[in-house]
Design a protein around this motif. Structure first.
Motif, PDB file in Angstrom:
ATOM      1  N   GLU A 342     107.267  16.733 -11.781  1.00  0.00           N
ATOM      2  CA  GLU A 342     106.492  15.698 -12.470  1.00  0.00           C
ATOM      3  C   GLU A 342     106.404  14.429 -11.633  1.00  0.00           C
ATOM      4  O   GLU A 342     105.337  13.791 -11.554  1.00  0.00           O
ATOM      5  CB  GLU A 342     107.143  15.399 -13.822  1.00  0.00           C
ATOM      6  N   VAL A 343     107.533  14.051 -11.006  1.00  0.00           N
ATOM      7  CA  VAL A 343     107.520  12.864 -10.144  1.00  0.00           C
ATOM      8  C   VAL A 343     106.587  13.064  -8.960  1.00  0.00           C
ATOM      9  O   VAL A 343     105.812  12.163  -8.585  1.00  0.00           O
ATOM     10  CB  VAL A 343     108.949  12.549  -9.663  1.00  0.00           C
ATOM     11  N   ALA A 344     106.627  14.259  -8.374  1.00  0.00           N
ATOM     12  CA  ALA A 344     105.747  14.541  -7.226  1.00  0.00           C
ATOM     13  C   ALA A 344     104.278  14.521  -7.632  1.00  0.00           C
ATOM     14  O   ALA A 344     103.426  14.010  -6.889  1.00  0.00           O
ATOM     15  CB  ALA A 344     106.120  15.899  -6.623  1.00  0.00           C
ATOM     16  N   ASP A 345     103.956  15.059  -8.806  1.00  0.00           N
ATOM     17  CA  ASP A 345     102.568  15.053  -9.280  1.00  0.00           C
ATOM     18  C   ASP A 345     102.079  13.631  -9.530  1.00  0.00           C
ATOM     19  O   ASP A 345     100.926  13.290  -9.202  1.00  0.00           O
ATOM     20  CB  ASP A 345     102.445  15.891 -10.549  1.00  0.00           C
ATOM     21  N   ASN A 346     102.936  12.787 -10.127  1.00  0.00           N
ATOM     22  CA  ASN A 346     102.552  11.398 -10.375  1.00  0.00           C
ATOM     23  C   ASN A 346     102.320  10.645  -9.062  1.00  0.00           C
ATOM     24  O   ASN A 346     101.388   9.833  -8.945  1.00  0.00           O
ATOM     25  CB  ASN A 346     103.615  10.692 -11.202  1.00  0.00           C
ATOM     26  N   MET A 347     103.181  10.898  -8.084  1.00  0.00           N
ATOM     27  CA  MET A 347     102.996  10.259  -6.776  1.00  0.00           C
ATOM     28  C   MET A 347     101.673  10.695  -6.141  1.00  0.00           C
ATOM     29  O   MET A 347     100.921   9.873  -5.595  1.00  0.00           O
ATOM     30  CB  MET A 347     104.166  10.603  -5.848  1.00  0.00           C
ATOM     31  N   LYS A 348     101.381  11.983  -6.214  1.00  0.00           N
ATOM     32  CA  LYS A 348     100.144  12.500  -5.617  1.00  0.00           C
ATOM     33  C   LYS A 348      98.920  11.945  -6.331  1.00  0.00           C
ATOM     34  O   LYS A 348      97.887  11.651  -5.700  1.00  0.00           O
ATOM     35  CB  LYS A 348     100.160  14.024  -5.687  1.00  0.00           C
ATOM     36  N   LYS A 349      99.034  11.767  -7.649  1.00  0.00           N
ATOM     37  CA  LYS A 349      97.906  11.262  -8.430  1.00  0.00           C
ATOM     38  C   LYS A 349      97.520   9.845  -8.015  1.00  0.00           C
ATOM     39  O   LYS A 349      96.344   9.473  -8.004  1.00  0.00           O
ATOM     40  CB  LYS A 349      98.260  11.308  -9.912  1.00  0.00           C
ATOM     41  N   TYR A 350      98.525   9.020  -7.685  1.00  0.00           N
ATOM     42  CA  TYR A 350      98.255   7.625  -7.339  1.00  0.00           C
ATOM     43  C   TYR A 350      98.278   7.380  -5.832  1.00  0.00           C
ATOM     44  O   TYR A 350      98.364   6.228  -5.387  1.00  0.00           O
ATOM     45  CB  TYR A 350      99.279   6.716  -8.013  1.00  0.00           C
ATOM     46  N   GLY A 351      98.213   8.463  -5.057  1.00  0.00           N
ATOM     47  CA  GLY A 351      98.112   8.309  -3.611  1.00  0.00           C
ATOM     48  C   GLY A 351      99.415   7.986  -2.923  1.00  0.00           C
ATOM     49  O   GLY A 351      99.401   7.416  -1.818  1.00  0.00           O
ATOM     50  N   GLY A 352     100.538   8.331  -3.520  1.00  0.00           N
ATOM     51  CA  GLY A 352     101.827   8.061  -2.906  1.00  0.00           C
ATOM     52  C   GLY A 352     102.380   9.277  -2.193  1.00  0.00           C
ATOM     53  O   GLY A 352     102.077  10.419  -2.539  1.00  0.00           O
ATOM     54  N   PHE A 353     103.190   9.022  -1.173  1.00  0.00           N
ATOM     55  CA  PHE A 353     103.805  10.114  -0.426  1.00  0.00           C
ATOM     56  C   PHE A 353     105.089   9.610   0.221  1.00  0.00           C
ATOM     57  O   PHE A 353     105.266   8.411   0.460  1.00  0.00           O
ATOM     58  CB  PHE A 353     102.847  10.645   0.649  1.00  0.00           C
ATOM     59  N   ILE A 354     105.985  10.559   0.478  1.00  0.00           N
ATOM     60  CA  ILE A 354     107.223  10.252   1.189  1.00  0.00           C
ATOM     61  C   ILE A 354     106.965  10.437   2.677  1.00  0.00           C
ATOM     62  O   ILE A 354     106.463  11.491   3.089  1.00  0.00           O
ATOM     63  CB  ILE A 354     108.370  11.176   0.720  1.00  0.00           C
ATOM     64  N   PRO A 355     107.247   9.441   3.508  1.00  0.00           N
ATOM     65  CA  PRO A 355     106.978   9.580   4.950  1.00  0.00           C
ATOM     66  C   PRO A 355     107.641  10.826   5.537  1.00  0.00           C
ATOM     67  O   PRO A 355     108.838  11.051   5.389  1.00  0.00           O
ATOM     68  CB  PRO A 355     107.583   8.300   5.544  1.00  0.00           C
ATOM     69  N   GLY A 356     106.816  11.653   6.183  1.00  0.00           N
ATOM     70  CA  GLY A 356     107.317  12.876   6.796  1.00  0.00           C
ATOM     71  C   GLY A 356     107.305  14.074   5.880  1.00  0.00           C
ATOM     72  O   GLY A 356     107.618  15.187   6.322  1.00  0.00           O
ATOM     73  N   ILE A 357     106.956  13.881   4.605  1.00  0.00           N
ATOM     74  CA  ILE A 357     106.932  14.977   3.636  1.00  0.00           C
ATOM     75  C   ILE A 357     105.522  15.082   3.066  1.00  0.00           C
ATOM     76  O   ILE A 357     104.931  14.074   2.644  1.00  0.00           O
ATOM     77  CB  ILE A 357     107.941  14.761   2.492  1.00  0.00           C
ATOM     78  N   ARG A 358     104.968  16.289   3.017  1.00  0.00           N
ATOM     79  CA  ARG A 358     103.632  16.477   2.457  1.00  0.00           C
ATOM     80  C   ARG A 358     103.660  16.276   0.953  1.00  0.00           C
ATOM     81  O   ARG A 358     104.664  16.543   0.286  1.00  0.00           O
ATOM     82  CB  ARG A 358     103.124  17.883   2.771  1.00  0.00           C
ATOM     83  N   ALA A 359     102.566  15.789   0.407  1.00  0.00           N
ATOM     84  CA  ALA A 359     102.475  15.571  -1.039  1.00  0.00           C
ATOM     85  C   ALA A 359     102.384  16.906  -1.764  1.00  0.00           C
ATOM     86  O   ALA A 359     101.971  17.923  -1.202  1.00  0.00           O
ATOM     87  CB  ALA A 359     101.256  14.708  -1.362  1.00  0.00           C
ATOM     88  N   GLY A 360     102.779  16.891  -3.051  1.00  0.00           N
ATOM     89  CA  GLY A 360     102.714  18.105  -3.863  1.00  0.00           C
ATOM     90  C   GLY A 360     104.029  18.847  -3.899  1.00  0.00           C
ATOM     91  O   GLY A 360     105.100  18.254  -4.081  1.00  0.00           O
ATOM     92  N   ARG A 361     103.961  20.158  -3.684  1.00  0.00           N
ATOM     93  CA  ARG A 361     105.149  21.002  -3.793  1.00  0.00           C
ATOM     94  C   ARG A 361     106.237  20.655  -2.773  1.00  0.00           C
ATOM     95  O   ARG A 361     107.429  20.624  -3.138  1.00  0.00           O
ATOM     96  CB  ARG A 361     104.741  22.467  -3.650  1.00  0.00           C
TER      97      ARG A 361
END
Length: 437
Positions: A342-361
């Motif tokens: 859920e946290v990853a989906d919310n980040m992807k929805k608002y254009g957020g990402f962890i540096p070095g890690i792809r968004a989503g799964r």
């Protein structure tokens, strides 16, 4: 810090909130000393004086009620039914889709879940009140007291119903007082009342250690326990404040002629993400077989084994099971309270990402990996803190409910930190220097 307190009282609206909270606390403490109808108060006091420092099965609930449980007062059940109801609703939110949908509706859904929590609290209060009355009538509340059977002289059905209704009404009143503090006072009301209940046992527990001491009339033991308590508090504060900050970057987005995003923030993952819940779960689960053995008659082999190995906190079997149950429930509660997907989906929805890690799964897998890594030291810390009274303070006459260890110190430090932070935030809104520098 004292200057900050003085400034807080000089602020009119903040002073009003603090005085209102203190007034509710006074009312709550008065209620913990008013006995319910149908109870022989003198017999209760005789049994309390004869009881040992180890209060057995009812020690945890007695601690949460500020000592009101064993005195069978109108607030005997304390805040425990509400805590249990809140935990049950939180667990059911993961299982029942309707509750999960309410949780996502925002303030309206939260209000509905709160209403369900109140109803469940009353139901649990009726159940626990009936059990307490039955225990008091049978004399099992104080097994080693000669006048334990005289605590409830009148055993008619009408008297029993009145006693249960009185304790249920007392629990509802405690719940109402806690909500008043939340709405019009400082901090979370239920947490504040829990804090006061535990802190109320400090003087008697410390003085009992002084009286049981033999070195310098007990003052050596008294001072040693104070010093150990301060060290434990410092360690608990350090771990409770520890967190793993996962950096999050938000990409820039053009909406019309304006640019949004492009900011950097972080996801704070606490080392003790589960809080006090695993300790309460483990204690409750270990009390079930001991409670069954206490109410069963005869001298069967299984009953003797349970009383020797599970009902006795200092038994090695009890300590090992307690430790591993805390670890298990720490992972269990973290798994149901924090959803990496859920946290990853919310980040992807608002254009957020962890540096070095792809968004989503991949982000969800990374969060799950980090969470599991930091839950291990958090669960081991909880297990060791919960066993501190048994391992380190047994020589000073302390029991498993000693204030400077186990469940009590975790709650006191946690509630104290949150309350101080809330006062600090209100001071900073008025350009005052806060408590924490």
């Amino acid at each position: 810090m004292l200057t900050a307190f003085a400034r807080a009282f000089k602020t009119p609206d903040l002073r009003k909130k603090l005085l209102f909270t203190l007034g509710i606390i006074v009312i709550y403490r008065i209620g913990t000393h008013i006995p319910i109808p149908g109870v022989d108060y003198r017999a209760v006091q005789v049994c309390i004086d004869q009881a040992s420092t180890n209060q057995g099965l009812f020690g945890l609930v007695n601690m949460f009620s500020g000592g009101a449980l064993l005195q069978i007062t109108i607030f005997a059940l304390g805040i425990m039914p509400y805590i249990t109801a809140s935990i049950i609703l939180q667990l059911l939110t993961v299982v029942i889709p309707r509750l999960e949908a309410l949780k996502k509706e925002g303030q309206a859904g939260t209000a509905k879940i709160t209403q369900y929590t109140r109803y469940l609290t009353v139901a649990l209060a009726i159940l626990q009140g009936t059990g307490l009355v039955a225990t008091a009538r049978s004399g099992s509340l104080f097994p080693n007291c000669q006048v334990a059977g005289q605590i409830v002289p009148d055993r008619s059905i009408f008297t029993t119903i009145v006693m249960v209704i009185t304790m249920t009404a007392g629990t509802a009143t405690v719940m109402w007082l806690g909500e008043l503090i939340t709405d019009r006072g400082i901090g979370n009301g239920m947490s504040i009342l829990m804090f006061i209940s535990i802190a109320a046992t400090f003087p008697s527990a410390l003085w009992a250690i002084k009286q049981q001491g033999t070195l310098a009339d007990g003052w050596i033991e008294f001072g040693t326990v104070i010093a150990v308590g301060l060290v434990v508090i410092g360690l608990v504060v350090f771990v409770e404040q520890a967190q793993r900050r996962i950096p999050v970057q938000y990409a820039k987005r053009m909406i019309g002629r304006r640019s949004y995003g492009g900011t950097s923030t972080y996801i704070p993952l606490k080392v003790n993400q589960a809080g006090i819940i695993p300790v309460i779960f483990a204690s409750s689960l270990l009390y079930i077989p001991a409670l069954i053995a206490q109410f069963s008659g005869g001298t069967a082999g299984w009953k003797t084994w349970i009383e020797k190995n599970l009902a006795e906190p200092s038994a090695p079997t009890h300590m090992v099971l307690y430790f591993f149950l805390i670890i298990f429930f720490a992972f269990f509660y973290v798994a149901i309270s924090f959803n990496p997907e859920e946290v990853a989906d919310n980040m992807k929805k608002y254009g957020g990402f962890i540096p070095g890690i792809r968004a989503g799964r991949p982000t969800a897998e990374y969060l799950s990996y980090v969470l599991n890594r930091i839950t291990w030291p958090g669960s081991l810390y909880l297990g060791l803190i919960a066993l501190v009274p048994t391992m380190a303070l047994a020589g000073f006459g302390a029991d498993q409910n000693f204030p400077f260890g186990g469940t009590s110190i975790l709650i006191i430090v946690g509630v104290g930190l949150e309350t101080v932070k809330q006062i600090e935030s209100q001071l900073q809104q008025r350009n005052y220097e806060g408590f924490l520098r």
